[in-house]
Design an enzyme around this catalytic site. Structure first.
Site, PDB file in Angstrom:
ATOM      1  N   GLY A   1       0.827  -1.206   0.000  1.00 53.61           N
ATOM      2  CA  GLY A   1       0.000   0.000   0.000  1.00 53.61           C
ATOM      3  C   GLY A   1       0.859   1.252   0.000  1.00 53.61           C
ATOM      4  O   GLY A   1       1.967   1.266  -0.556  1.00 53.61           O
ATOM      5  N   SER A   2       0.406   2.294   0.659  1.00 54.63           N
ATOM      6  CA  SER A   2       1.099   3.579   0.602  1.00 54.63           C
ATOM      7  C   SER A   2       2.447   3.569   1.308  1.00 54.63           C
ATOM      8  O   SER A   2       3.212   4.523   1.168  1.00 54.63           O
ATOM      9  CB  SER A   2       0.221   4.671   1.219  1.00 54.63           C
TER      10      SER A   2
END
Lengths: 614, 364
Positions: free
Chosen positions: A331-332
């Site tokens: 993810g981020s």
């Protein structure tokens, strides 16, 4: 029809008879030799068995010195401060010598009335009875309780051939906190028996099954000793003549900090997940937690079948070591690494800005990629893009870099390959690349896939350990030795692509990560309040269900969702930024967004560690 | 009847068959005692025996002409497999003898034990005795190739057995007496050189231990000393089945494999050993008689050399267990626990039976 080949049958009868006669003469000579040799062999046995019989007979009578193995003490395991994590405790086990018991089945039935015997115990007795000789002792029950021992002592006269024998058992005082790291020892199985060096394991009952106990089995086990004992003609020991003491196994000193490990275990609370903490400028692992966990101690004495099945069928899979085997989308949390890749490769200039209107499109394509914030974040530079986790900025960056350059710059951080940690069975994760897609899916790579790789989604898979190692490289600003749990000097990588990242790039990315925690708009600003140190972090969310392309505001979206449908929350961090002392990766399964549950776990772990540093 | 049919159905030689069955019965009884009364071991061995017997009986119906035709292929395959072992075999106890085929492991040197005599019997069958130099050199080349590949593993014991099987063919095919004697003299003369330059350390160790087992009673001499005590203490009638203290108290190593004869001697005495040796003598005599009555030179050479090779197995094991020969890893034929040598030997007896059935005017 004639045979294809001449076997001699076609030769004239006269010739065949001639060679046949010749053959017979030779055959008879051979038989004469054979007969003489057999007479010689018979004479040899006559000599040994009749002429020398009395001499060998008395030697056989005297032949009562036997050599018995003595099992070595298993090496102990300590944490980095010398705290004992795996110890040997004196205990009693019940042993039976089958030949001294008339009816083993009946005896076990009767014994079960005095001391509770499990199905596991009984089946082990039956199994070992076939493997061992009838005068060799078989363990019936390990680690007798005080009460069992007392009950047996009173009833001992009823059970000839059964004895309570002192031995050293293995014990894990911290139980489930350490279970995934240390693993456990257990009874040697038939399969292991075939693999192990029989000479070394002749007197040993326990062998490392998982975790460090398995990985360092060879060193922990030690070398067995021997004793020469005199026995009577039935093989019973009368006295010990000579004894060569065993060499205990090597003690194992870990880089792990038991206090930090416990703090991390506690910080995860009721959540499922993993925490890995590492010491910057090294490969040392300070904490490695996977939750839920299990108590390793029952495995040492032989876990009940029922309990084992219960562990296997629990939905949280407590035997599964998430830190090494769990695969998650980064993810981020991948964004700081993407930023470094962009800066180092020259694709991204340091002062570049991006106007976020909430959507992103590949020029000429229809599909819309979204920011998590409706309406977008407005104009942002790199630091702001990191602090607010602006997807558009990184969609754009990824598209401009292309998958090949992304792969080449993320690989040196350790993504997509095993870290080489000193534990069995580590998963390599997956760093997407053109070659991977060709090999596995046999299809070409598309730009749309590049875009979502830029925010750590798509087929991207990391393990918590990989993530921690990557964050540690971020904190140390260089490539590092492989992660390890045993205290040792690991070789540093000779050269690395990471050396080509300019100092200014590291500094700029760190600024962005500091703003995540301490900035006014930082995505994890909630944990930044009142922290006595400066910490760099990054939130991340790993998607669980399938709407991967529009990563809109997960935090709001997940509020009403069932637990198992919530996204996984990720957080990476290191602190203090002036001189990093600890780097942490946290994964909380079904925790929703990264800032809500994962960030506080990381903060607690870091705070615990920094408060104890001089 | 088509002379090229694969099989020619006939009753297998009953002397060989019954003697082998007697040996098997005896072997299983001893194995039960030697394995510490372990029915699993006995059952496993019995299954091997049954499978081996089946293979032997099928082979016994084959027409030897096909063995003649296949001999070069078998030899070529053996050489190829031996090469494969050297390149990628699995190592056990420091030697590289096994080829792992996934489902089972296999020793190509065992195949060579049969392939070499077949090959030599084929190439010498058409040569009337005495043996010409050219044929001798060719045969020696085949033998040298086979022996070299096996020695490389290294497995000197098997290499010696393979070479012996080849020498028997040469002898039966009419090797000149002069050559035999000269070679024997040369071999004696060459022994120091072999000792110094060719043998491995472990082989020298074995010979030294053989010459003086008391020099290292707890280490390398242990086997021989304990084996002799077991045999000697057995006396005329033995200590009784399952009563041998040497074997039951585990003083005797490898008691259910290479040293099983010591268990026989301890528990059944000289009587049991004599019975066993008699059964072997019956097999060898019967095999040689079959060879002498065979109809073609190939059949004669094949049956004769296989029989004499079997004799060599017996000699080497019995000699080793009784301390007459150095310890080499040769099991007691048809008795020791293990499947590898059993399959080879039963295959050989299957071929001898095939020769027995290959009479031009056989009355069925």
């Amino acid at each position: 029809m004639q045979p294809r080949f001449d076997t001699g049958r076609r030769r004239t009868l006269g010739q065949n008879q001639l060679s046949g006669r010749y053959f017979r003469r030779r055959a008879w000579v051979a038989l004469l030799g054979v007969s003489l040799i057999f007479l010689g062999l018979f004479a040899r046995f006559y000599y040994l068995q009749v002429v020398e019989h009395s001499r060998y007979s008395s030697q056989s009578e005297a032949n009562r010195v036997r050599i018995r193995p003595i099992a070595p003490n298993r090496g102990l395991i300590y944490d980095r401060n010398g705290m004992l994590l795996a110890r040997n405790v004196p205990a009693y086990r019940l042993e039976v010598i089958p030949e001294q018991v008339g009816n083993l089945e009946a005896m076990l039935e009767e014994l079960a009335n005095v001391i509770p015997l499990s199905e596991t115990d009984r089946s082990r007795v039956q199994r070992l009875r076939k493997l061992r000789r009838s005068f060799q002792p078989i363990p019936v029950k390990l680690r007798l309780s005080e009460a069992d021992l007392a009950r047996f002592a009173v009833n001992r006269y009823r059970f000839p051939g059964v004895e309570a024998v002192p031995y050293l058992s293995r014990d894990y005082p911290l139980g489930e906190t350490m279970a995934h790291v240390l693993g456990y020892v257990g009874h040697i199985s038939e399969k292991e028996l075939a693999r192990l060096d029989e000479k070394r394991y002749r007197g040993t009952n326990l062998v490392g099954k998982t975790g460090l106990e398995a990985y360092y089995e060879d060193a922990l086990h030690g070398e067995p000793g021997f004793e020469e004992v005199e026995t009577n003609a039935q093989g019973r020991v009368l006295r010990v003549l000579r004894r060569e003491l065993p060499q205990p196994g090597e003690d194992l000193h870990l880089t792990l900090d038991a206090g930090l490990q416990q703090a991390a275990y506690k910080a995860l609370g009721q959540h499922r997940g993993a925490v890995v903490a590492m010491k910057p400028e090294s490969g040392e692992i300070l904490a490695l937690v996977s939750k839920p966990s299990f108590d390793p101690n029952p495995f040492v004495t032989g876990i009940l079948h029922r309990d084992y099945q219960a562990l296997l069928s629990q939905p949280g899979r407590p035997l599964f070591n998430r830190a090494l085997l769990g695969g998650y989308e980064p993810g981020s949390t991948i964004k700081p690494f993407m930023a470094l890749a962009g800066l180092a490769s020259g694709v991204l200039s340091p002062d570049e800005t991006w106007y976020s209107d909430g959507t992103f499109q590949i020029p000429g394509r229809k599909r819309i990629y979204r920011d998590w914030k409706k309406g977008g974040h407005g104009k942002v530079n790199l630091e702001q893009a990191l602090a607010q986790s602006v997807n558009g900025f990184f969609y754009n960056l990824a598209l401009r870099m292309g998958i090949d350059r992304i792969h080449d710059w993320l690989a040196p951080f350790g993504f997509g390959q095993v870290t080489g940690i000193d534990m069995p069975r580590e998963k390599p994760g997956l760093l997407p690349s053109r070659a991977w897609k060709r090999a596995v899916h046999n299809s070409a790579w598309f730009d749309g896939e590049t875009v979502i790789v830029g925010i750590g989604q798509g087929p991207f898979v990391v393990t918590p350990l990989q993530l921690a190692w990557a964050v540690n490289k971020l904190a140390s600003r260089k490539d590092l030795p492989r992660p390890h749990l045993k205290k040792m000097t690991e070789p540093w990588p000779e050269q690395s692509r990471l050396d080509r990242i300019p100092p200014a790039a590291w500094e700029q990315v760190q600024k962005g990560m500091v703003a995540v925690v301490h900035g006014a708009h930082g995505s994890a600003r909630r944990i930044g309040h009142g922290l006595p140190f400066t910490m760099a972090g990054k939130t991340g969310t790993a998607q669980v269900f399938g709407h991967k392309e529009d990563a809109t505001d997960e935090e709001r979206k997940v509020e009403g969702l069932a637990e198992h449908l919530k996204h996984h929350a990720l957080f990476i961090a290191y602190a203090p930024v002036e001189k990093p002392q600890i780097a942490v990766a946290v994964v909380v399964e079904h925790g929703g967004g990264g800032s809500r549950v994962a960030a506080p776990v990381a903060r607690d772990v870091i705070r615990y560690w920094l408060e104890r540093q001089p | 009847m088509n002379p090229l049919a694969l099989f020619r159905w006939h009753r297998p030689d009953w002397v060989l068959l019954l003697t082998i069955l007697a040996l098997f019965g005896f072997g299983l009884a001893v194995l039960y005692s030697a394995s510490g009364h372990n029915p699993d071991v006995v059952l496993k061995q019995a299954v091997r025996m049954a499978v081996g017997l089946l293979a032997m009986l099928i082979l016994s119906q084959l027409r030897p002409i096909h063995l003649y035709n296949w001999a070069p292929w078998l030899f070529a395959i053996s050489v190829a497999l031996l090469l494969a072992v050297l390149l990628m075999g699995s190592v056990s106890k420091g030697a590289n003898r096994w080829l792992d085929l996934g489902f089972f492991r296999f020793q190509p040197s065992e195949l060579m034990k049969l392939a070499l005599p077949l090959m030599l019997a084929r190439s010498l069958a058409r040569r009337p005795p005495p043996l010409a130099w050219r044929d001798l050199l060719q045969a020696l080349a085949w033998m040298g190739l086979a022996a070299a590949l096996i020695i490389k593993q290294p497995d000197l014991g098997t290499a010696i057995l393979v070479v012996a099987s080849g020498l028997y063919v040469l002898y039966l095919a009419g090797l000149r007496r002069r050559v035999i004697f000269t070679t024997l003299v040369l071999m004696l003369a060459a022994m120091p050189v072999v000792w110094r330059f060719i043998m491995h350390d472990y082989q020298r160790d074995r010979v030294l231990t053989f010459l003086n087992p008391e020099s290292d009673p707890l280490g390398r001499g242990w086997n021989i000393i304990q084996s002799k005590i077991a045999i000697g203490s057995g006396g005329l009638f033995g200590k009784g089945w399952g009563q041998g203290t040497q074997s039951q108290l585990e003083f005797l190593p490898e008691r259910h494999t290479d040293f099983i004869l010591a268990v026989v001697a301890e528990e059944f005495g000289l009587l049991g050993v004599s019975l066993l040796l008699c059964l072997y003598v019956v097999l060898i005599y019967r095999g040689m008689i079959i060879a002498m009555e065979a109809s073609t030179p190939f059949n004669r050479l094949l049956a004769g050399s296989l029989t004499l090779t079997f004799f060599t197995y017996v000699l080497v094991n019995v000699g080793m267990v009784s301390g007459l020969l150095p310890v080499v890893g040769v099991p007691l034929p048809l008795i020791s626990y293990g499947g590898t040598s059993m399959v080879t030997l039963l295959t050989a007896f299957g071929m001898i039976m095939a020769v027995a059935g290959d009479k031009p005017f056989l009355h069925r």
